[in-house]
Design a protein around this motif. Structure first.
Motif, PDB file in Angstrom:
ATOM      1  N   HIS A  41      31.198  41.119  38.488  1.00  0.00           N
ATOM      2  CA  HIS A  41      30.123  41.325  39.482  1.00  0.00           C
ATOM      3  C   HIS A  41      30.338  42.759  39.937  1.00  0.00           C
ATOM      4  O   HIS A  41      29.306  43.464  40.514  1.00  0.00           O
ATOM      5  N   MET A  42      31.597  43.433  39.913  1.00  0.00           N
ATOM      6  CA  MET A  42      32.012  44.550  40.320  1.00  0.00           C
ATOM      7  C   MET A  42      31.270  45.732  39.515  1.00  0.00           C
ATOM      8  O   MET A  42      31.145  45.617  38.360  1.00  0.00           O
ATOM      9  N   ARG A  66      37.238  46.868  38.450  1.00  0.00           N
ATOM     10  CA  ARG A  66      37.522  45.491  38.033  1.00  0.00           C
ATOM     11  C   ARG A  66      39.056  45.702  37.270  1.00  0.00           C
ATOM     12  O   ARG A  66      39.845  44.471  37.761  1.00  0.00           O
ATOM     13  N   HIS A  67      39.356  46.532  36.755  1.00  0.00           N
ATOM     14  CA  HIS A  67      40.691  46.770  36.226  1.00  0.00           C
ATOM     15  C   HIS A  67      41.607  46.641  37.242  1.00  0.00           C
ATOM     16  O   HIS A  67      42.791  46.025  37.259  1.00  0.00           O
ATOM     17  N   LYS A  68      41.335  47.415  38.305  1.00  0.00           N
ATOM     18  CA  LYS A  68      42.208  47.434  39.568  1.00  0.00           C
ATOM     19  C   LYS A  68      42.523  46.012  40.258  1.00  0.00           C
ATOM     20  O   LYS A  68      43.560  45.795  40.619  1.00  0.00           O
ATOM     21  N   ALA A  69      41.195  45.236  40.408  1.00  0.00           N
ATOM     22  CA  ALA A  69      41.296  43.714  41.161  1.00  0.00           C
ATOM     23  C   ALA A  69      42.073  42.915  39.965  1.00  0.00           C
ATOM     24  O   ALA A  69      42.745  42.318  40.670  1.00  0.00           O
ATOM     25  N   LEU A  70      41.837  43.031  38.787  1.00  0.00           N
ATOM     26  CA  LEU A  70      42.496  42.163  37.787  1.00  0.00           C
ATOM     27  C   LEU A  70      44.209  42.681  37.864  1.00  0.00           C
ATOM     28  O   LEU A  70      44.939  41.508  37.789  1.00  0.00           O
ATOM     29  N   ASN A  71      44.601  43.722  37.997  1.00  0.00           N
ATOM     30  CA  ASN A  71      45.805  44.126  37.868  1.00  0.00           C
ATOM     31  C   ASN A  71      46.511  43.610  39.103  1.00  0.00           C
ATOM     32  O   ASN A  71      47.792  43.351  39.161  1.00  0.00           O
TER      33      ASN A  71
END
Length: 318
Positions: free
Chosen positions: A229-230, A236-241
């Motif tokens: 939802h970002m 999104r990539h930074k959060a998943l990383n």
């Protein structure tokens, strides 16, 4: 040592056989055990030292990582030195009290590690859902209380195993085909009814490790929902990383255990030494690889480790 294998006598001494069927290969098998132990102790000690001495890493995520590293050191030290003594010197003799003490710490640290992985999933959930309130929610006081509660939960669930084992009379074969003592592995040599031990062991597994795994799965479902939802792909990539290292450690911790359980239940034709080797992988791999995973995949830790190693080389004049 005289190995007792007749009924009517309550054994006070047991004999850990090591890897059954591979006794003549013990010296070669000891090499990966020794390497894994040295790597685990040095890697986790370095990780703890870096986090505690670098103020830039004084964040909840890294404090939980310190707890994980400390647990890994205890788990390795509880299991590997005894295995090496068996491999190198044939020193498999162990008293009943020492056997129970070892299995207590093995089960206690294993449950603690599972609890820490659950808390680290909760930490990632807070960091992604409430990034601006992250450090105000997870204060150092709360982190300390969480760490204490994890340790108390482990002790509270494992301690009854001591009394369940102490009530038994061990009058069957006292040769244990393993490198370590474990609850049911020891209880099955008793002449008493061990159904209470079996059911309690299953209860502990369900309310700790299995429950933790289910809650971790739920946490990551919520994390993925928040991530997708970002607004931006970069966010999104930074959060998943930030979750990558934790996911790798989860797979490393639970994966071998699940695989070992399946092979023990359905792999009746698998040789005993394979079962024992797989059980040892569950004990050896996470402590050795966890600091490597976080050192490679976490930029802050990687940078600090590089700084420490470079400083060490300069001090040595290299």
């Amino acid at each position: 040592m005289t190995i007792l294998n007749f009924t009517g006598v309550s054994h006070k001494v047991f004999y850990l056989l090591g890897i059954p069927g591979l006794q003549d290969q013990h010296m070669w098998i000891s090499i990966p055990f020794f390497i894994s132990y040295v790597t685990a102790v040095l890697g986790n000690s370095l990780l703890i030292s870096i986090v505690l001495t670098r103020r830039s890493l004084h964040e909840p995520m890294y404090f939980f990582l310190c707890m994980l590293a400390g647990t890994d050191i205890v788990l390795s030290t509880t299991t590997v030195p005894r295995a090496l003594a068996i491999f190198w010197f044939g020193a498999g003799e162990i008293s009943l009290d020492c056997c129970i003490t070892q299995l207590f710490w093995i089960h206690c640290t294993f449950i603690s590690e599972s609890g820490i992985l659950l808390v680290m999933a909760f930490d990632r959930y807070i960091a992604i859902y409430y990034p601006l309130r992250y450090t105000t929610i997870l204060t150092q006081t709360l982190i300390g209380k969480i760490g204490l509660s994890i340790f108390l939960r482990s002790c509270a669930t494992v301690s009854p195993m001591i009394f369940l084992l102490k009530r038994l009379t061990f009058c069957q074969n006292n040769i244990i085909p393993h490198t370590v003592c474990e609850h049911i592995g020891l209880a099955k040599y008793a002449c008493n009814d061990i159904r209470v031990n079996i059911w309690y062991g299953l209860f502990v597994l369900i309310v700790t490790v299995v429950l933790d795994l289910v809650l971790i799965f739920v946490s990551y479902l919520l994390i993925l929902r928040a991530v997708f939802h970002m607004p931006s792909e970069d966010a999104r990539h930074k959060a998943l990383n930030t979750c990558g290292s934790h996911v790798c450690v989860i797979i490393l911790f639970y994966g071998p255990g699940i695989f070992t359980s399946l092979t023990q239940r359905f792999g009746r034709h698998i040789p005993p030494h394979i079962h024992i080797l797989l059980a040892n992988v569950c004990l050896l791999a996470p402590p050795m690889l966890n600091p490597i995973i976080y050192g490679i995949k976490t930029k802050q830790i990687r940078d600090e480790m590089a700084h420490v190693l470079c400083a060490g080389k300069s001090d040595l004049g290299i």
